[in-house]
Design an enzyme around this catalytic site. Structure first.
Site, PDB file in Angstrom:
ATOM      1  N   LYS A  22       0.824  -1.213   0.000  1.00  0.00           N
ATOM      2  CA  LYS A  22       0.000   0.000   0.000  1.00  0.00           C
ATOM      3  C   LYS A  22       0.861   1.268   0.000  1.00  0.00           C
ATOM      4  CE  LYS A  22      -1.676   1.461   4.129  1.00  0.00           C
ATOM      5  NZ  LYS A  22      -1.267   2.821   4.514  1.00  0.00           N
ATOM      6  N   ASN A  23       1.850   1.305   0.861  1.00  0.00           N
ATOM      7  CA  ASN A  23       2.613   2.546   1.020  1.00  0.00           C
ATOM      8  C   ASN A  23       3.610   2.797  -0.119  1.00  0.00           C
ATOM      9  OD1 ASN A  23       1.148   3.074   3.272  1.00  0.00           O
ATOM     10  ND2 ASN A  23       2.741   2.480   4.736  1.00  0.00           N
ATOM     11  N   CYS A 117      -3.966   7.423  10.008  1.00  0.00           N
ATOM     12  CA  CYS A 117      -3.973   6.951  11.397  1.00  0.00           C
ATOM     13  C   CYS A 117      -3.553   8.062  12.339  1.00  0.00           C
ATOM     14  CB  CYS A 117      -3.022   5.773  11.561  1.00  0.00           C
ATOM     15  SG  CYS A 117      -3.551   4.317  10.662  1.00  0.00           S
ATOM     16  N   ARG A 122       1.709  14.608  13.270  1.00  0.00           N
ATOM     17  CA  ARG A 122       2.361  14.141  12.038  1.00  0.00           C
ATOM     18  C   ARG A 122       2.542  15.359  11.128  1.00  0.00           C
ATOM     19  NH1 ARG A 122      -0.547   8.653  10.091  1.00  0.00           N
ATOM     20  NH2 ARG A 122       1.354   8.375   8.877  1.00  0.00           N
ATOM     21  N   ASP A 305       5.488   0.329  11.825  1.00  0.00           N
ATOM     22  CA  ASP A 305       4.209  -0.276  11.438  1.00  0.00           C
ATOM     23  C   ASP A 305       4.079  -1.730  11.904  1.00  0.00           C
ATOM     24  OD1 ASP A 305       3.384   2.063  10.328  1.00  0.00           O
ATOM     25  OD2 ASP A 305       3.847   1.506   8.265  1.00  0.00           O
ATOM     26  N   ARG A 397      -8.390  -0.539   5.371  1.00  0.00           N
ATOM     27  CA  ARG A 397      -7.608   0.441   4.612  1.00  0.00           C
ATOM     28  C   ARG A 397      -6.320  -0.168   4.099  1.00  0.00           C
ATOM     29  NH1 ARG A 397      -6.073   4.425   8.468  1.00  0.00           N
ATOM     30  NH2 ARG A 397      -4.469   4.625   6.912  1.00  0.00           N
TER      31      ARG A 397
HETATM   32  N1  EPU Z   1       7.816  13.986  10.196  1.00  0.00           N
HETATM   33  C1  EPU Z   1       8.120  15.293  10.446  1.00  0.00           C
HETATM   34  N2  EPU Z   1       7.942  16.205   9.443  1.00  0.00           N
HETATM   35  C2  EPU Z   1       7.498  15.849   8.218  1.00  0.00           C
HETATM   36  C3  EPU Z   1       7.188  14.501   7.959  1.00  0.00           C
HETATM   37  C4  EPU Z   1       7.341  13.568   8.978  1.00  0.00           C
HETATM   38  O1  EPU Z   1       8.525  15.639  11.555  1.00  0.00           O
HETATM   39  O2  EPU Z   1       7.368  16.717   7.353  1.00  0.00           O
HETATM   40  C5  EPU Z   1       7.970  12.977  11.259  1.00  0.00           C
HETATM   41  C6  EPU Z   1       6.622  12.364  11.632  1.00  0.00           C
HETATM   42  O3  EPU Z   1       5.961  13.159  12.590  1.00  0.00           O
HETATM   43  C7  EPU Z   1       7.018  11.014  12.154  1.00  0.00           C
HETATM   44  C8  EPU Z   1       8.272  10.676  11.341  1.00  0.00           C
HETATM   45  O4  EPU Z   1       8.736  11.892  10.784  1.00  0.00           O
HETATM   46  O5  EPU Z   1       7.367  11.123  13.507  1.00  0.00           O
HETATM   47  C9  EPU Z   1       8.026   9.678  10.228  1.00  0.00           C
HETATM   48  O6  EPU Z   1       7.041  10.178   9.345  1.00  0.00           O
HETATM   49  P1  EPU Z   1       6.990   9.784   7.817  1.00  0.00           P
HETATM   50  O7  EPU Z   1       6.822  11.018   7.028  1.00  0.00           O
HETATM   51  O8  EPU Z   1       8.145   8.883   7.499  1.00  0.00           O
HETATM   52  O9  EPU Z   1       5.662   8.959   7.758  1.00  0.00           O
HETATM   53  P2  EPU Z   1       4.420   9.209   6.846  1.00  0.00           P
HETATM   54  O10 EPU Z   1       4.849   9.468   5.439  1.00  0.00           O
HETATM   55  O11 EPU Z   1       3.475  10.135   7.508  1.00  0.00           O
HETATM   56  C10 EPU Z   1       4.347   6.709   6.185  1.00  0.00           C
HETATM   57  C11 EPU Z   1       3.305   5.649   6.149  1.00  0.00           C
HETATM   58  C12 EPU Z   1       2.959   5.198   7.554  1.00  0.00           C
HETATM   59  C13 EPU Z   1       4.228   4.740   8.256  1.00  0.00           C
HETATM   60  C14 EPU Z   1       5.326   5.803   8.185  1.00  0.00           C
HETATM   61  C15 EPU Z   1       6.657   5.345   8.744  1.00  0.00           C
HETATM   62  C16 EPU Z   1       2.047   6.209   4.183  1.00  0.00           C
HETATM   63  C17 EPU Z   1       0.792   6.714   3.598  1.00  0.00           C
HETATM   64  N3  EPU Z   1       2.116   6.163   5.498  1.00  0.00           N
HETATM   65  O12 EPU Z   1       3.757   7.775   6.911  1.00  0.00           O
HETATM   66  O13 EPU Z   1       2.096   4.112   7.393  1.00  0.00           O
HETATM   67  O14 EPU Z   1       3.940   4.466   9.610  1.00  0.00           O
HETATM   68  O15 EPU Z   1       5.525   6.207   6.814  1.00  0.00           O
HETATM   69  O16 EPU Z   1       7.162   4.263   8.026  1.00  0.00           O
HETATM   70  O17 EPU Z   1       2.957   5.819   3.471  1.00  0.00           O
HETATM   71  C18 EPU Z   1       0.491   2.522   7.982  1.00  0.00           C
HETATM   72  O18 EPU Z   1       0.597   2.050   6.847  1.00  0.00           O
HETATM   73  O19 EPU Z   1      -0.133   1.942   8.919  1.00  0.00           O
HETATM   74  C19 EPU Z   1       1.120   3.804   8.288  1.00  0.00           C
HETATM   75  C20 EPU Z   1       0.805   4.547   9.350  1.00  0.00           C
END
Ligand code: EPU
Length: 420
Positions: A22-23, A117, A122, A305, A397
């Protein structure tokens, strides 16, 4: 309003096939907007987040054809600028990839703040920092708007956090910018490599994906093609844990074992047998589970995750284990639900201290988020008696045909309507 009804206590035995990730699929689906041509995406997982993403593109004008359950042809040539359906975009986190794609193609984008989630704060400051470095103006007062008067220009971008979302969004925006973009301290997750491979297959010039320095040499334009999404390492890891927690013996097919290494290592440390093949892993319970310490981290560390699912296994291990969450601010909301099932867990800030119990107690619990929901299912499967799980839309999801796949390996699980 449906719920899952699980009568547990039976070992899972047999084999399951893992779907597309998915991601990885989400940024690739939105990146097709930048491609501005026909892309055929194979191995898309049949989950609601992907359906939602495809619907967003359809409402933006893309012509989408279902070739089979996992394969879609997406023609983004008719996509109109400034047409993101905000009602759908706000339901999912991955919708923020529309920003990089539209900015790269139209020089402007507007969307709602992303959903997904609830895992604590975030922020998207790293996405914004990247877009601004490329020359865009970003405003987040109501929703997120980005625009640029002149073409985006390559830049050196240092990421303060190795964010998956920000790395992917900047890669998409920079693929057709003029000159070279260098992302330093980039995320190294397999889905970043998959996005780079997809964009390169469409004519982009991206190198270094999978390392902390990614170089993107902007190209004039991209072209369509056919691309298959990589297998979902979190879905695979979830079945690995389910096999161990139910004292079962599962072969998990269509995986890239290297992507599962962190989970494999921890299972071995707990005394679970794991055999790796070229494209499968076999996980077999082999007597008592040993306590371990786990710290989540960015790839190749232990995935955040997998935190809730692994916690379930630690609840069944002898002695005191610990999980330290170092990626998300607030990932332990699910522990209250496990405590309802008899788990002994104390959360102290970013640590959960887990004292093993003989077994869980069947109960009625909620899926508080996607991976937490999977953890509830594993806990219920490991427990003799009937457990009900509410709020299963979270699970749907991201887990393709969870009920069908589990039933095929001996689980007694069904989706029941609360109206009956
Ligand atoms: N962060 C920042 N600033 C940013 C972006 C992220 O401080 O601009 C911080 C976040 O607050 C967090 C950390 O960096 O503490 C990691 O965030 P990241 O951006 O890597 O995660 P994301 O893109 O919001 C994706 C997945 C999540 C998964 C995380 C970590 C998608 C749609 N979501 O989220 O997936 O937990 O990477 O691997 O790709 C799931 O599939 O259950 C899920 C939550």
């Amino acid at each position: 309003m449906d719920k899952l009804c699980v009568s547990g206590g039976r070992p899972l035995v047999g084999s399951v096939n893992i779907g597309g990730m998915k991601n990885a699929a989400l940024p690739i689906i939105f990146a097709t907007i930048l491609v501005n041509d026909i892309c055929v995406l194979e191995n898309l997982p049949d989950v609601s987040d992907i359906k939602n993403a495809l619907e967003i593109l359809r409402r933006m004008g893309a012509e989408i054809k279902e070739i089979d359950r996992f394969t879609y042809s997406i023609d983004t040539r008719p996509v109109r600028s400034n047409s993101v359906p905000l009602d759908l975009a706000r339901n999912m986190r991955g919708s923020y990839y529309v920003l990089g794609a539209e900015l790269g193609r139209f020089g402007r984008s507007f969307t709602s703040l992303p959903g997904g989630c609830n895992l604590g704060a975030r922020p998207i400051d790293q996405h914004i920092k990247g877009f601004e470095a490329l020359g865009a103006t970003v405003n987040c007062t109501s929703g997120i708007s980005c625009y640029t008067e002149k073409p985006l220009e390559g830049a050196q971008i240092y990421m303060d956090v190795a964010s998956v979302g920000a790395t992917a969004n900047i890669m998409i925006a920079a693929a057709c910018a003029s000159g070279m973009t260098v992302i330093d301290n980039a995320a190294r997750e397999p889905h970043i490599v998959d996005l780079a491979n997809f964009l390169n297959s469409c004519g982009a010039d991206i190198s270094g994906a999978g390392t902390e320095v990614i170089k993107i040499r902007g190209v004039e334009s991209l072209h369509g093609g056919t691309y298959a999404i990589i297998p979902d390492m979190i879905e695979a890891g979830t079945y690995m844990i389910a096999a161990a927690a139910t004292k079962g013996d599962l072969t998990i097919n269509n995986v890239i074992p290297r992507h599962l290494e962190a989970t494999t290592r921890k299972l071995l440390e707990m005394g679970v047998e794991v055999e790796e093949g070229d494209d499968y892993v076999r996980v077999r319970y082999d007597g008592k589970l040993k306590k371990v310490r786990v710290k989540t981290d960015f790839y190749p560390g232990f995935p955040t995750d997998m935190n809730p699912q692994f916690c379930v296994l630690l609840c069944l291990a002898e002695g005191e284990s610990r999980i330290t969450e170092s990626v998300m601010d607030s990932r332990f909301k699910y522990t209250d639900e496990l405590i309802r099932m008899g788990a002994r867990i104390t959360v102290q800030g970013r640590d959960a201290i887990i004292t093993g119990v003989e077994a869980f107690t069947p109960s009625t619990v909620r899926a508080v988020d996607l991976r937490a929901g999977a953890a509830m299912v594993i806990a219920a499967l490991s427990t003799a008696g009937t457990t009900f799980i509410d709020d299963i839309h979270h699970i749907e999801r991201g887990y393709e045909d969870l009920v069908g796949k589990l039933r095929s390996v001996g689980a007694d699980i069904e989706r029941v309507s609360t109206n009956n």
